[in-house]
Design an enzyme around this catalytic site. Structure first.
Site, PDB file in Angstrom:
ATOM      1  N   GLY A   1       0.960  -1.280   0.027  1.00 55.69           N
ATOM      2  CA  GLY A   1       0.142  -0.033  -0.200  1.00 55.69           C
ATOM      3  C   GLY A   1       0.680   1.135   0.143  1.00 55.69           C
ATOM      4  O   GLY A   1       1.958   1.294  -0.142  1.00 55.69           O
TER       5      GLY A   1
ATOM      6  N   ASP B   1     -13.093   1.779   7.136  1.00 58.80           N
ATOM      7  CA  ASP B   1     -13.080   0.472   6.226  1.00 58.80           C
ATOM      8  C   ASP B   1     -13.669  -0.656   6.863  1.00 58.80           C
ATOM      9  O   ASP B   1     -12.819  -1.741   6.729  1.00 58.80           O
ATOM     10  CB  ASP B   1     -11.711   0.404   5.458  1.00 58.80           C
ATOM     11  CG  ASP B   1     -11.702  -0.281   4.185  1.00 58.80           C
ATOM     12  OD1 ASP B   1     -13.067  -0.827   3.778  1.00 58.80           O
ATOM     13  OD2 ASP B   1     -10.787  -0.822   3.719  1.00 58.80           O
TER      14      ASP B   1
END
Length: 872
Positions: free
Chosen positions: A583, A727
């Site tokens: 990421g 999330d």
């Protein structure tokens, strides 16, 4: 140099087309499509000719009208030449308004299309219907999405009527250029998969528009070029009301009399091929794998024979990750107008959902024309093959007339090259700026640009347009994607009511509706306590580099090594096993690895949150920052470690230790043996006599309730610290052997769940199917928006994660649906009640999705409501 730059631009244009973004007006309304490109079978008057069939325009008598009354048996048509192959996704129609003097319109129409103007095909939707509904008055614009889209240069609209009537039409077409150049492919027909215990999957190419003879498809295009990417589970579809397996074309090994599937591809002209991209399913535990190898032969011309030397490519098979993926096959810069590729099986089944090509148009070599030199030259110095006979009387005289022209041409070419180089440098600069733009700006841009992807959109234009402000009717017009639509702030300019709502909700911190005039928007956002606007938070990247937590900035003021409350672990004791994901951390990338930590239980001592490994090495997740990261990135990484080290809850993934005494900086977190909750539940059925008798993995209603309580408990802990997860989903909930759940953030970094995130510029950034309306439209993330996501997570649990939330809606329609939540006019679409879910629990989910933030339950309330249902 100029030729090279043009090739660069051409190569950049050859990207895979996304139908959700390929929605640009092609030029009927703005005149880019010229009058000579618009023809018709007939016209009533000169002033109702085809050149007047332009949407929202009033030239002539206001529209195209075919001659006479249109009969039900008539085939009158309006034809448009788009000038090149085009990927067509949307059609917009109007009747003849003519400044309030017209009343003719078409209620229905059919669509024919052609690549070359000779062979015509009829469009039909995914259920086989050829007729589209059009207008019911003369002034309303009706926008129809083409499902499936078509690839064509010539388009004919054929009005349809059930009784004799006068018909007039105006038109706009939407799409983008088809740079792929593919005009047809041929293949064996797809087959039927009938596995025991699973639904029957029909893997045929249902939208193919070519010939279908003897189980062979030829001469057309279909699902392999419609831009729809199949999901990881081939039984789950992205389309409405279709059968399982619809998104894929598949073949069974051995059914074709060979160990491969042969496909032929024909292109509009000779091309130089760089690569081929094949989107393939890899659900290996169901006997489906990507192809083991492929061999491609080439034809320079259609009448030529196949070249003897093919290009061969062997894939790397993956037996651990069942994600569908693109396989890129290099084609070695070979020139051809047709390809024949043989895809070899690696397992029982092979399934494709998309095939695309990256290529450049081959420019044929031309003989340079012989011209008389403008300068005096000795005849003997000229090449004999280009010897030119000139006028003897003019041989010794300089051509003063041509010299300035040639010099001017050279100067023009040089200036053109300078301009092109400047544009390239400017584009690179703009791209870098966009990459560094705040995510909130990107989210606003997506909301603006994708606001019109529903199947039918009515653009209302009143018969006599009154002079009213946008404030009175802020939602009368939903805007199609337009090349001029580049300003992210345009959303609030176009939708002023949304801007007012942003200020009002920010002033009240999500709970009150005070007078907007009491504070400026900037002051309002800073006063939102205890919920934090994005200007007031520090985003923690979590163990995978995605956005996990958002916390008050005051908690991360000054930082030193003593602020980190976990110990330094010897780096050499971490043994790499596999890469879990990657990421972004600021501008620098991070990687997450699955490692074995030798001696970790002894290092942490008694009470460490480690699973019982029966003497085996302990598996951990290790997040690592690149060694060349800047000081700012290092400090942010250490701040994350500081806050993560202070999280201590049985249902939150825990930071165990760190490696920060030397580069690269690492943090070590728990890793759960049972994987994530989404995968765990999707591989199970509800407990029953049948599951016991056949030894099928199963879960009980009590298990599902216990999981729900644990997630609410973990989120209650985060909410008590004013942490915002942003999330929450089953993919981010990990399980151990005893079904203990710990909330984490692994989902965004793994290819398996890439389809759960809406992508901007190729990066997965927005889990829109789990996001509250205010998070998508306003960029506002709070504990209340986490409650919304918790409701979706409950829905996932009680559907056993068998399908994606809002599976019948495209990503763009999900975003459009958030606008309906904002408008609150009763048209918003909710998730359906799962069959396994008790009515009282679904009522709790619905409360989580309340439009008004203040009316949603808190995590404490959710925990107290769910806890009594769990058997102690």
């Amino acid at each position: 140099m100029l030729f090279y730059l043009l090739l660069v631009f051409q190569a950049n244009a050859n990207a895979q087309i996304d139908p959700a973004h390929c929605r640009y007006p092609l030029g009927m309304e703005d005149g880019r499509i010229k009058d000579h490109a618009i023809t018709a079978s007939s016209q009533w008057y000169e002033t109702t000719g085809p050149q007047y069939a332009r949407l929202n325009r009033e030239e002539g008598d206001g529209a195209w009208c075919p001659a006479g009354l249109l009969q039900p048996s008539d085939t009158q048509y309006l034809q448009v030449d788009l000038g090149q192959l085009t990927f067509l996704t949307v059609v917009g129609t109007q009747g003849r308004y003519a400044r309030n003097s017209g009343k003719e319109f078409a209620r229905m129409y059919r669509l024919n299309y052609s690549h070359d103007g000779q062979l015509w095909r009829s469009w039909k939707n995914r259920l086989g219907n050829k007729t589209m509904e059009a207008n019911d008055n003369a002034y309303v614009s009706v926008i129809k999405d083409l499902h499936p889209p078509i690839i064509s240069r010539y388009v004919r609209l054929i009005p349809v009527t059930k009784m004799p009537t006068t018909v007039c039409m105006r038109l706009e077409l939407y799409g983008c250029p088809w740079h792929d150049g593919l005009t047809s492919y041929s293949s064996p027909e797809g087959q039927l998969m009938m596995p025991p215990g699973y639904p029957i999957a029909s893997l045929n190419d249902s939208t193919y528009d070519g010939a279908h003879e003897r189980r062979k498809l030829s001469g057309g295009l279909g699902q392999l070029t419609d831009g729809v990417i199949g999901q990881d589970d081939f039984l789950v579809t992205r389309q409405y009301h279709v059968w399982p397996g619809y998104d894929y074309v598949g073949w069974r090994n051995g059914s074709l009399g060979s160990g491969y599937v042969e496909m032929e591809f024909v292109f509009d002209k000779q091309r130089n091929f760089t690569s081929m991209k094949v989107h393939s399913n890899n659900m290996f535990y169901r006997g489906v794998k990507i192809f083991s190898s492929v061999s491609c032969s080439f034809k320079p011309r259609l009448i030529a024979t196949w070249e003897a030397e093919p290009v061969e490519f062997r894939t790397v098979l993956d037996d651990r990750n069942p994600s569908a993926r693109y396989v890129t096959v290099p084609l070695g810069r070979r020139n051809a107008k047709a390809l024949r590729c043989r895809f070899h099986f690696a397992d029982v089944w092979m399934m494709f959902s998309e095939i695309s090509f990256q290529s450049d148009t081959v420019i044929p070599t031309q003989i340079t024309p012989v011209v008389t030199s403008p300068w005096p030259m000795e005849e003997s110095s000229m090449p004999t093959t280009h010897k030119t006979v000139t006028n003897p009387s003019a041989k010794d005289q300089p051509d003063d007339g041509n010299t300035p022209i040639l010099i001017g041409c050279l100067v023009t070419i040089i200036l053109l090259l300078v301009v092109i180089i400047f544009l390239i440098l400017w584009c690179q600069y703009v791209c870098k700026v966009l990459e560094k733009a705040p995510r909130r700006i990107l989210e606003e841009e997506v909301t603006v640009r994708l606001s019109s992807s529903s199947d039918t959109i009515i653009l209302q234009t009143p018969p006599v347009p009154p002079r009213v402000s946008q404030m009175d009717h802020p939602y009368e017009r939903i805007f199609l994607l337009d090349p001029q639509y580049q300003d992210p702030a345009g959303l609030r300019n176009k939708l002023p009511e949304l801007s007012r709502s942003a200020e009002t909700s920010a002033c009240g911190g999500g709970y009150a509706e005070p007078d907007v005039t009491q504070c400026t928007p900037h002051q309002c956002f800073q006063s939102s306590v205890p919920h934090y606007a994005e200007t007031d938070i520090v985003s923690l990247q979590g163990v995978t580099g995605s956005n996990m937590y958002a916390v008050p900035a005051l908690t991360v003021d000054s930082l030193t090594r003593k602020d980190i409350s976990v110990a330094e672990f010897p780096r050499h004791r971490l043994l790499f096993r596999e890469k879990l994901g990657e990421g972004q951390f600021g501008e620098f990338s991070v990687q997450v690895h699955l490692c074995e930590a030798e001696g970790l239980p002894e290092f942490l001592g008694e009470g460490a949150p480690l699973p019982d490994r029966d003497g085996r090495p302990v598996l951990v997740a290790v997040k690592q920052l690149r060694a060349d990261a800047t000081n700012n990135a290092r400090n942010d990484f250490l701040k994350e470690i500081k806050i993560m080290s202070r999280l201590n809850d049985p249902n939150i993934i825990q930071l165990l230790c760190v490696c920060v005494s030397s580069d690269p900086l690492c943090m070590v977190t728990e890793y759960m043996d049972n994987g994530d909750l989404n995968m765990f539940l999707s591989q199970r059925e509800m407990e029953s006599t049948l599951t016991h008798a056949n030894n099928i993995p199963a879960v009980s209603l009590s298990d599902l309730l216990h999981m729900s309580v644990q997630i609410s408990s973990g989120m209650r802990y985060l909410a008590s610290l004013n942490f915002v997860h942003r999330d929450l989903a089953t993919r981010n909930c990990l399980l151990d052997r005893r079904l203990t759940i710990k909330i984490a953030d692994f989902g965004m970094s793994r290819n398996l769940y890439s389809s759960d995130y809406y992508r901007i510029q190729g990066r997965a950034v927005l889990p829109i199917r789990w996001m509250a309306w205010e998070s998508i439209l306003l960029g506002k993330f709070t504990t209340a928006s986490d409650v919304w996501a918790f409701g979706v997570t409950l829905w996932e649990i009680f559907t056993l994660c068998k399908e994606q939330p809002y599976s019948l809606l495209s990503d763009e329609q999900v975003i459009e649906n958030t606008g309906e939540f904002f408008r609150n006019q009763g048209r918003q679409i909710f998730l359906f009640a799962p069959l396994l879910c008790p009515p009282s629990l679904f009522e709790l989910m619905m409360r989580c999705w309340d439009r008004d933030i203040a009316d949603r339950p808190t995590f404490e309330g959710l925990y107290q409501a769910l806890r009594p249902h769990v058997v102690q």
